[in-house]
Motif scaffolding. Structure first.
Motif, PDB file in Angstrom:
ATOM      1  N   LEU A  64       0.828  -1.203   0.000  1.00  0.00           N
ATOM      2  CA  LEU A  64       0.000   0.000   0.000  1.00  0.00           C
ATOM      3  C   LEU A  64       0.865   1.258   0.000  1.00  0.00           C
ATOM      4  O   LEU A  64       0.525   2.264  -0.642  1.00  0.00           O
ATOM      5  N   MET A  65       1.986   1.224   0.715  1.00  0.00           N
ATOM      6  CA  MET A  65       2.901   2.360   0.727  1.00  0.00           C
ATOM      7  C   MET A  65       3.434   2.632  -0.679  1.00  0.00           C
ATOM      8  O   MET A  65       3.488   3.794  -1.121  1.00  0.00           O
ATOM      9  N   SER A  66       3.793   1.577  -1.393  1.00  0.00           N
ATOM     10  CA  SER A  66       4.285   1.740  -2.765  1.00  0.00           C
ATOM     11  C   SER A  66       3.231   2.408  -3.640  1.00  0.00           C
ATOM     12  O   SER A  66       3.526   3.313  -4.434  1.00  0.00           O
ATOM     13  N   GLY A  67       1.975   1.973  -3.486  1.00  0.00           N
ATOM     14  CA  GLY A  67       0.882   2.565  -4.251  1.00  0.00           C
ATOM     15  C   GLY A  67       0.638   4.013  -3.881  1.00  0.00           C
ATOM     16  O   GLY A  67       0.368   4.857  -4.755  1.00  0.00           O
ATOM     17  N   ALA A  68       0.740   4.339  -2.590  1.00  0.00           N
ATOM     18  CA  ALA A  68       0.517   5.715  -2.133  1.00  0.00           C
ATOM     19  C   ALA A  68       1.607   6.649  -2.653  1.00  0.00           C
ATOM     20  O   ALA A  68       1.323   7.762  -3.109  1.00  0.00           O
ATOM     21  N   ILE A  69       2.858   6.201  -2.590  1.00  0.00           N
ATOM     22  CA  ILE A  69       3.973   7.010  -3.088  1.00  0.00           C
ATOM     23  C   ILE A  69       3.802   7.288  -4.582  1.00  0.00           C
ATOM     24  O   ILE A  69       3.946   8.431  -5.054  1.00  0.00           O
ATOM     25  N   LEU A  70       3.468   6.242  -5.342  1.00  0.00           N
ATOM     26  CA  LEU A  70       3.286   6.400  -6.790  1.00  0.00           C
ATOM     27  C   LEU A  70       2.136   7.364  -7.093  1.00  0.00           C
ATOM     28  O   LEU A  70       2.258   8.242  -7.960  1.00  0.00           O
ATOM     29  N   LYS A  75       0.614  13.005  -8.927  1.00  0.00           N
ATOM     30  CA  LYS A  75      -0.109  14.263  -8.705  1.00  0.00           C
ATOM     31  C   LYS A  75       0.831  15.450  -8.574  1.00  0.00           C
ATOM     32  O   LYS A  75       0.407  16.558  -8.237  1.00  0.00           O
ATOM     33  N   GLY A  76       2.117  15.207  -8.823  1.00  0.00           N
ATOM     34  CA  GLY A  76       3.081  16.296  -8.798  1.00  0.00           C
ATOM     35  C   GLY A  76       3.806  16.476  -7.483  1.00  0.00           C
ATOM     36  O   GLY A  76       4.560  17.451  -7.321  1.00  0.00           O
ATOM     37  N   ALA A 192      -0.823  18.932   0.963  1.00  0.00           N
ATOM     38  CA  ALA A 192      -0.986  20.385   0.965  1.00  0.00           C
ATOM     39  C   ALA A 192      -0.244  20.949   2.167  1.00  0.00           C
ATOM     40  O   ALA A 192      -0.516  20.555   3.305  1.00  0.00           O
ATOM     41  N   ASN A 193       0.728  21.827   1.900  1.00  0.00           N
ATOM     42  CA  ASN A 193       1.535  22.421   2.977  1.00  0.00           C
ATOM     43  C   ASN A 193       2.170  21.354   3.871  1.00  0.00           C
ATOM     44  O   ASN A 193       2.119  21.447   5.099  1.00  0.00           O
TER      45      ASN A 193
END
Length: 406
Positions: A64-70, A75-76, A192-193
């Motif tokens: 899941l971490m790999s998917g979240a990082i990608l 998204k920039g 965000a921030n």
């Protein structure tokens, strides 16, 4: 030559572990120890198929971490490859310090030190073994790195740990009502921030996540039969520890004997170099092996408790909203002493009052932030018109009166 190892996971399918640092962590003996520790402790007393391990959970959390990082990168959100690898390493090792049966024995065999603190000690050991390659991962784990959102992926209201264990525990217990849309939640994450936020279109998924988490806690993690079974195990270990203190012979593996014969706390860990090594040798099999032998012990109290564990003689449990009255406890202890043929002062091994207090959402501590298309941010408690946030954030207190059947 293949540059990764593929693990076929029943929850998420094929999971790729890259060769190099991450593979070295997976293969390390301290990580492999988690293959011998059940994720849900004694919940299998209620849900027989709930026998998945901390290792499986850690691999799932890494996926899941790999998917979240990608997703964040797409998204920039700028994340260095070294940071992505460090976040993966940190989530792989986040549970490495758990005791046998997960949380059950943290205040029995040891005291005054949490599994998170022991996890840090073990991470330092692995870091030394791997030549200092985990320094960044440890900084992320400790939230000692400028990019706070990376730490939030490891530990927060929406971390990869929680997203995996809810999906995985739901799958292995068969409690389908607790299922969550982890993939969609991850796709809705943004930054965000330097703060992890959830895009507004993911609001319904977050509402379902919190509702499912509440259900899983009271139906699985805090099920009265599982709680009662844990109290039997705790009593058996306390009795064994007491017998050791009186000089009696109690069978145990060398690692288990170390913790039965010594009062191990944070100071003991800090002043005895061998302690962490002994702890790392402990797993569920040490406890089960000892219980099988203790069931034939000359001490009636230890033998009875061990037999309850081996033969699934679960204590009766009453779930009540107020503490049981003192006279009710006195009558209970008198009945236990008469039924078991033991001194009334020893009846404390055969009953317990467990106070459980739990909330599902803490508004004042690392709350979930919803972000709208115009950049406006709002706390989930304000953004949701479906959830009763006041109810979810309220600490529900229940009292479990568990006692040996007579």
């Amino acid at each position: 030559m293949d540059n990764c190892k593929i693990i076929n996971d029943p929850v998420f399918g094929f999971i790729k572990i890259p060769k190099g640092l991450l593979m070295d962590i997976v293969n390390h003996p301290l990580m492999q120890r988690l293959t011998r520790i059940n994720q849900l402790g004694l919940a299998s007393v209620v849900y027989p198929s709930a026998r998945h391990t901390r290792f499986q959970h850690s691999i799932g959390a890494y996926h899941l971490m790999s998917g979240a990082i990608l997703s964040l990168q797409q998204k920039g959100c700028f994340i260095f490859d070294s940071e992505a690898e460090a976040a993966g390493a940190a989530i792989l090792m986040h549970d490495i310090g758990h005791a046998p049966f997960s949380h059950v024995l943290e205040h029995t065999l040891i005291s005054g030190i949490s599994h998170e603190e022991i996890s840090m000690m073990m991470m330092e050991v692995i870091n030394r073994d791997l030549g200092g390659q985990l320094t960044l991962a440890i900084k992320l784990f400790k939230d000692d790195y400028p990019k706070h959102f990376l730490h939030q992926l490891i530990s927060s209201q929406l971390d990869m740990d929680r997203l995996d264990y809810l999906r995985r525990d739901c799958f292995f217990t068969g409690v389908t009502e607790g299922n969550i849309g982890s993939d969609r939640i991850i796709k809705m994450l943004n930054v965000a921030n330097d703060e992890l936020v959830v895009e507004h279109k993911g609001l319904f998924s977050i509402e379902n996540y919190l509702t499912s988490r509440r259900l899983m806690y009271w139906q699985v993690y805090l099920h009265k039969t599982a709680v009662a079974s844990e109290r039997i195990l705790v009593s058996a270990l306390l009795r064994a520890k007491n017998l050791c203190a009186m000089g009696q012979n109690v069978f145990a593996s060398p690692a288990l004997a170390y913790f039965l014969k010594n009062n191990v706390n944070a100071q003991w860990f800090a002043t005895h170099n061998e302690c962490l090594g002994m702890y790392s040798q402990l797993d569920d099999s040490d406890i089960w092996c000892a219980l099988k032998v203790w069931a034939q012990h000359d001490d009636k109290i230890l033998a009875t408790l061990a037999q309850c564990m081996i033969e699934r003689k679960v204590w009766k449990t009453e779930v009540i909203d107020t503490p049981p009255a003192a006279d009710h406890i006195d009558r209970l202890r008198a009945s236990l002493a008469d039924a078991l043929g033991i001194n009334i002062c020893d009846t404390h091994y055969f009953y317990d009052v467990v106070t459980i207090e739990k909330d599902m959402y803490d508004i004042g501590n690392d709350s979930i932030t919803i972000i709208y298309k115009d950049g406006t941010k709002m706390d989930l408690s304000e953004a949701s018109d479906l959830l009763n946030i006041e109810l979810l954030s309220k600490k529900i207190r229940k009292y479990y009166l568990c006692y040996h059947r007579f």
